[in-house]
Scaffold this active site. Structure first.
Site, PDB file in Angstrom:
ATOM      1  N   THR A  30       2.938  12.346   7.720  1.00 55.65           N
ATOM      2  CA  THR A  30       2.544  13.588   8.412  1.00 55.65           C
ATOM      3  C   THR A  30       1.018  13.779   8.397  1.00 55.65           C
ATOM      4  O   THR A  30       0.463  14.386   9.309  1.00 55.65           O
ATOM      5  CB  THR A  30       3.237  14.817   7.786  1.00 55.65           C
ATOM      6  OG1 THR A  30       3.030  14.774   6.369  1.00 55.65           O
ATOM      7  CG2 THR A  30       4.730  14.820   8.076  1.00 55.65           C
ATOM      8  N   TYR A  86      -0.630   3.891  -3.545  1.00 53.81           N
ATOM      9  CA  TYR A  86       0.146   2.678  -3.267  1.00 53.81           C
ATOM     10  C   TYR A  86      -0.773   1.500  -2.948  1.00 53.81           C
ATOM     11  O   TYR A  86      -1.890   1.681  -2.475  1.00 53.81           O
ATOM     12  CB  TYR A  86       1.209   2.890  -2.190  1.00 53.81           C
ATOM     13  CG  TYR A  86       0.713   3.101  -0.782  1.00 53.81           C
ATOM     14  CD1 TYR A  86       0.239   4.337  -0.365  1.00 53.81           C
ATOM     15  CD2 TYR A  86       0.761   2.062   0.147  1.00 53.81           C
ATOM     16  CE1 TYR A  86      -0.183   4.543   0.945  1.00 53.81           C
ATOM     17  CE2 TYR A  86       0.349   2.257   1.461  1.00 53.81           C
ATOM     18  CZ  TYR A  86      -0.118   3.508   1.845  1.00 53.81           C
ATOM     19  OH  TYR A  86      -0.541   3.699   3.133  1.00 53.81           O
ATOM     20  N   TRP A 101       3.000   4.258  -6.799  1.00 53.81           N
ATOM     21  CA  TRP A 101       2.937   5.099  -7.997  1.00 53.81           C
ATOM     22  C   TRP A 101       2.920   6.542  -7.472  1.00 53.81           C
ATOM     23  O   TRP A 101       1.855   7.098  -7.198  1.00 53.81           O
ATOM     24  CB  TRP A 101       1.662   4.837  -8.793  1.00 53.81           C
ATOM     25  CG  TRP A 101       1.596   3.473  -9.404  1.00 53.81           C
ATOM     26  CD1 TRP A 101       1.991   3.134 -10.661  1.00 53.81           C
ATOM     27  CD2 TRP A 101       1.103   2.265  -8.796  1.00 53.81           C
ATOM     28  NE1 TRP A 101       1.783   1.782 -10.865  1.00 53.81           N
ATOM     29  CE2 TRP A 101       1.237   1.234  -9.738  1.00 53.81           C
ATOM     30  CE3 TRP A 101       0.565   1.962  -7.531  1.00 53.81           C
ATOM     31  CZ2 TRP A 101       0.849  -0.080  -9.460  1.00 53.81           C
ATOM     32  CZ3 TRP A 101       0.176   0.671  -7.258  1.00 53.81           C
ATOM     33  CH2 TRP A 101       0.321  -0.339  -8.217  1.00 53.81           C
ATOM     34  N   ARG A 167      13.513   6.691   4.650  1.00 52.38           N
ATOM     35  CA  ARG A 167      13.078   5.660   3.709  1.00 52.38           C
ATOM     36  C   ARG A 167      14.092   5.630   2.569  1.00 52.38           C
ATOM     37  O   ARG A 167      14.028   6.469   1.659  1.00 52.38           O
ATOM     38  CB  ARG A 167      11.693   5.990   3.129  1.00 52.38           C
ATOM     39  CG  ARG A 167      10.572   6.032   4.150  1.00 52.38           C
ATOM     40  CD  ARG A 167      10.211   4.642   4.660  1.00 52.38           C
ATOM     41  NE  ARG A 167       9.076   4.686   5.560  1.00 52.38           N
ATOM     42  CZ  ARG A 167       9.151   4.910   6.870  1.00 52.38           C
ATOM     43  NH1 ARG A 167      10.323   5.097   7.439  1.00 52.38           N
ATOM     44  NH2 ARG A 167       8.057   4.929   7.617  1.00 52.38           N
ATOM     45  N   LYS A 225      12.196   6.970  19.714  1.00 53.75           N
ATOM     46  CA  LYS A 225      11.261   5.826  19.739  1.00 53.75           C
ATOM     47  C   LYS A 225      11.982   4.558  19.302  1.00 53.75           C
ATOM     48  O   LYS A 225      12.889   4.609  18.481  1.00 53.75           O
ATOM     49  CB  LYS A 225      10.099   6.100  18.774  1.00 53.75           C
ATOM     50  CG  LYS A 225       9.289   7.345  19.089  1.00 53.75           C
ATOM     51  CD  LYS A 225       8.456   7.796  17.892  1.00 53.75           C
ATOM     52  CE  LYS A 225       9.319   8.455  16.857  1.00 53.75           C
ATOM     53  NZ  LYS A 225       8.573   8.919  15.670  1.00 53.75           N
ATOM     54  N   GLY A 227      10.087   1.081  18.809  1.00 53.67           N
ATOM     55  CA  GLY A 227       9.094  -0.003  18.832  1.00 53.67           C
ATOM     56  C   GLY A 227       8.607  -0.248  20.250  1.00 53.67           C
ATOM     57  O   GLY A 227       8.296   0.700  20.981  1.00 53.67           O
ATOM     58  N   GLU A 229      10.277  -1.087  22.770  1.00 55.27           N
ATOM     59  CA  GLU A 229      11.296  -0.757  23.793  1.00 55.27           C
ATOM     60  C   GLU A 229      11.007   0.628  24.381  1.00 55.27           C
ATOM     61  O   GLU A 229      10.203   1.386  23.844  1.00 55.27           O
ATOM     62  CB  GLU A 229      12.700  -0.755  23.163  1.00 55.27           C
ATOM     63  CG  GLU A 229      13.084  -2.015  22.423  1.00 55.27           C
ATOM     64  CD  GLU A 229      13.186  -3.229  23.343  1.00 55.27           C
ATOM     65  OE1 GLU A 229      13.614  -3.039  24.501  1.00 55.27           O
ATOM     66  OE2 GLU A 229      12.811  -4.331  22.920  1.00 55.27           O
ATOM     67  N   GLY A 257       4.588   5.056  14.753  1.00 51.61           N
ATOM     68  CA  GLY A 257       5.370   6.263  15.024  1.00 51.61           C
ATOM     69  C   GLY A 257       4.583   7.538  14.737  1.00 51.61           C
ATOM     70  O   GLY A 257       4.710   8.531  15.459  1.00 51.61           O
ATOM     71  N   ASP A 258       3.756   7.509  13.706  1.00 46.69           N
ATOM     72  CA  ASP A 258       2.986   8.707  13.330  1.00 46.69           C
ATOM     73  C   ASP A 258       1.955   9.047  14.403  1.00 46.69           C
ATOM     74  O   ASP A 258       1.768  10.206  14.770  1.00 46.69           O
ATOM     75  CB  ASP A 258       2.250   8.501  11.997  1.00 46.69           C
ATOM     76  CG  ASP A 258       3.172   8.019  10.895  1.00 46.69           C
ATOM     77  OD1 ASP A 258       4.383   8.277  10.986  1.00 46.69           O
ATOM     78  OD2 ASP A 258       2.678   7.375   9.940  1.00 46.69           O
TER      79      ASP A 258
END
Ligand code: AMP
Length: 311
Positions: A30, A86, A101, A167, A225, A227, A229, A257-258
């Site tokens: 976000t 990360y 982490w 996720r 969405k 990818g 396509e 995507g973001d």
């Protein structure tokens, strides 16, 4: 000026450069969306909402938000904790892997610091946007406060946007995610899922099955969405199909995507039609994936900003 608030977690990203040095940046779904929204439309007041601490990484993140012209009004720095971190590693075949982490990150506590005054300010927003990750990372005992807050915003007329961004490793099993997502589908006015979210969670992936799944929730605007396509949008029952021009030189799909979400939402809020909004969003995502990391350089966005003004 329209006000948009995007809630979630932003982490310090560490990435090994070719010379062995560690590159630092900040990213989170976000947060990335907020950055791209503001980049494309300076006329919108875009606020990133999260929980931070009083450490230097928290302060650096606040500076980054400031340098991206985001409104920091909804960032709380009252936590005793630090931001998550990360590490991105790339093997000899170019395959990326991520080490996190974030189990005790400050963002997990954000709801603890949302008081009546904060809710009153959030009620002034035109759009409140969150993702599956925004919910997944919350301390479980704070989720009820999140849903109660969302109800207050909805009653105040704030539009609600949601991207499931599923996720698996952030959830206590798929049932946990399904239970929380079902509340989000019921609450949102605009949903921006990926086909992958449905495949992983419900084992459905055709357009008809996904639209049939969404139908009982009466969501005004569903933007699907997939990818490279086509993107499918169903707005107040009307289906629009927009072909995506595949990018051949893909460096890193993080944040596709973001960035799509950020530009699409900016365009819709600016009054652009669905097809133009998808075209702009796809073009922006197509640029982002030609750069490493979640946030592409500002200069790479100049063309999109001009197209946005012209459309
Ligand atoms: P995804 O989150 O992978 O579904 O991607 C989000 C959006 O980014 C898509 O709807 C496309 O507009 C764009 N995108 C992703 N991958 C590609 C690609 N290989 N070529 C062009 N556009 C892409």
């Amino acid at each position: 000026m329209q006000k948009i608030v995007l809630m979630g977690e932003c982490m310090l990203e560490l990435r090994q450069a070719k010379d062995g040095l560690m590159l630092r940046s900040f990213a989170g779904d976000t947060f990335n969306t907020a950055v791209y929204m503001k980049r494309i439309s300076a006329e919108q007041d875009v606020a990133f909402m999260t929980g931070l601490g009083q450490d230097t990484i928290s302060q650096q993140l606040i500076s980054v938000c400031r340098s991206e012209n985001l409104n920091n009004q909804h960032i709380s720095t009252k936590s005793e904790r630090h931001p998550g971190i990360y590490l991105v590693e790339t093997d000899e075949q170019g395959e990326r892997s991520f080490l996190y982490w974030r189990d005790k990150s400050a963002a997990k506590e954000v709801m603890q610091f949302v008081d009546e005054q904060a809710i009153a300010e959030l009620c002034q927003a035109d759009l409140f946007f969150f993702s599956g990750i925004s919910i997944a990372i919350l301390e479980t005992e704070h989720r009820a406060a999140f849903w109660a807050m969302l109800e207050r915003l909805k009653s105040a007329g704030v539009k609600i946007g949601f991207d499931p961004n599923y996720r698996p490793r952030l959830w206590n099993g798929p049932e946990d995610a399904i239970a929380e997502f079902t509340k989000a589908y019921a609450a949102c006015d605009i949903m921006m899922p990926g086909v992958e979210d449905f495949k992983l969670l419900y084992d459905i992936e055709t357009l008809d099955d996904i639209l049939a799944f969404c139908q009982p929730f009466n969501i005004d605007e569903v933007v699907l969405k997939n990818g490279p396509e086509s993107v499918y949008c169903q707005v107040k029952g009307e289906l629009t199909h927009v072909v995506v021009t595949p990018v051949t030189y893909v460096v890193d799909t993080t944040s596709a995507g973001d960035s799509f979400n950020g530009v699409y939402l900016s365009a819709r809020l600016a009054g652009k039609d669905v097809t133009s909004s998808v075209e702009l969003a796809s073009a922006a995502a197509g640029i982002v994936i030609q750069h490493p990391g979640a946030i592409a350089p500002v200069e790479s966005f100049a063309g999109i900003r001009n197209s946005f003004a012209d459309y």
